[in-house]
Write a protein that holds these residues in place. Structure first.
Motif, PDB file in Angstrom:
ATOM      1  N   ARG A   1      11.103  43.461  71.358  1.00  0.00           N
ATOM      2  CA  ARG A   1      10.221  43.049  72.456  1.00  0.00           C
ATOM      3  C   ARG A   1       9.021  43.979  72.573  1.00  0.00           C
TER       4      ARG A   1
ATOM      5  N   LEU B   1       6.531  42.952  70.033  1.00  0.00           N
ATOM      6  CA  LEU B   1       5.859  41.728  70.454  1.00  0.00           C
ATOM      7  C   LEU B   1       4.822  42.015  71.538  1.00  0.00           C
TER       8      LEU B   1
ATOM      9  N   SER C   1       4.552  39.911  64.729  1.00  0.00           N
ATOM     10  CA  SER C   1       5.547  40.878  65.220  1.00  0.00           C
ATOM     11  C   SER C   1       6.534  41.286  64.137  1.00  0.00           C
TER      12      SER C   1
ATOM     13  N   VAL D   1      10.860  35.663  70.931  1.00  0.00           N
ATOM     14  CA  VAL D   1       9.432  35.486  71.233  1.00  0.00           C
ATOM     15  C   VAL D   1       9.270  34.467  72.361  1.00  0.00           C
TER      16      VAL D   1
ATOM     17  N   LEU E   1       2.578  34.663  66.840  1.00  0.00           N
ATOM     18  CA  LEU E   1       3.006  35.933  67.427  1.00  0.00           C
ATOM     19  C   LEU E   1       4.267  36.442  66.738  1.00  0.00           C
ATOM     20  N   HIS E   2       5.164  35.541  66.406  1.00  0.00           N
ATOM     21  CA  HIS E   2       6.383  35.904  65.681  1.00  0.00           C
ATOM     22  C   HIS E   2       6.024  36.479  64.312  1.00  0.00           C
TER      23      HIS E   2
END
Length: 145
Positions: free
Chosen positions: A26, A29, A49, A61, A45-46
């Motif tokens: 987290r 992220l 990250s 996510v 975003l995944h």
């Protein structure tokens, strides 16, 4: 402390306030989201990250984005014909143009449009509480702006 670092700390505090544990995944992220200057979707975003926290799952996510949205620190945009995109909610009000051919999202501000919207609402007996404007655009074929 940079703006991105401040934003990541703000996101962290918002998750803690929501009772969400800050794991290594987290935290990665939150850093990626805080640094984003575009409007990435959850899959992007995944992808970003995973470079920092290889074990992060797409479900983490999604759950984290939902919690951040519920805390009001990010905004979800559901542009027509595309998956939801996200941006931090700490900026000035702006509207969006979405290029229908490339999917690019362009932020813009127009005092003229803001005044006109307020005038129309006022003429109809209302005050604007909140609004979003999305213009779906295509670049002119002659290339002129």
């Amino acid at each position: 402390m940079t703006n991105a670092q401040q934003r990541a700390e703000h996101f962290t505090q918002a998750l803690r306030a929501a009772g969400v544990r800050i794991t290594r995944q987290r935290a990665a992220l939150l850093d990626v989201l805080a640094e984003a200057e575009d409007h990435p979707d959850a899959v992007e975003l995944h992808r970003r990250s995973k470079d920092r926290a290889p074990g992060i799952s797409l479900s983490t996510v999604y759950r984290t984005l939902t919690a951040l949205e519920e805390q009001g620190v990010i905004q979800r945009h559901q542009f027509e014909g595309a998956s939801a995109r996200f941006e931090h909610a700490d900026g000035e009000h702006h509207d969006h143009m979405i290029d229908v051919e490339t999917g690019d999202v362009i932020e813009f501000c127009s005092d003229r449009i803001e005044r006109l919207q307020a005038e129309i609402a006022r003429e109809m007996g209302y005050d604007i509480v909140h609004h979003r404007m999305e213009l779906y655009v295509r670049r002119r074929s002659n290339g002129k702006a």
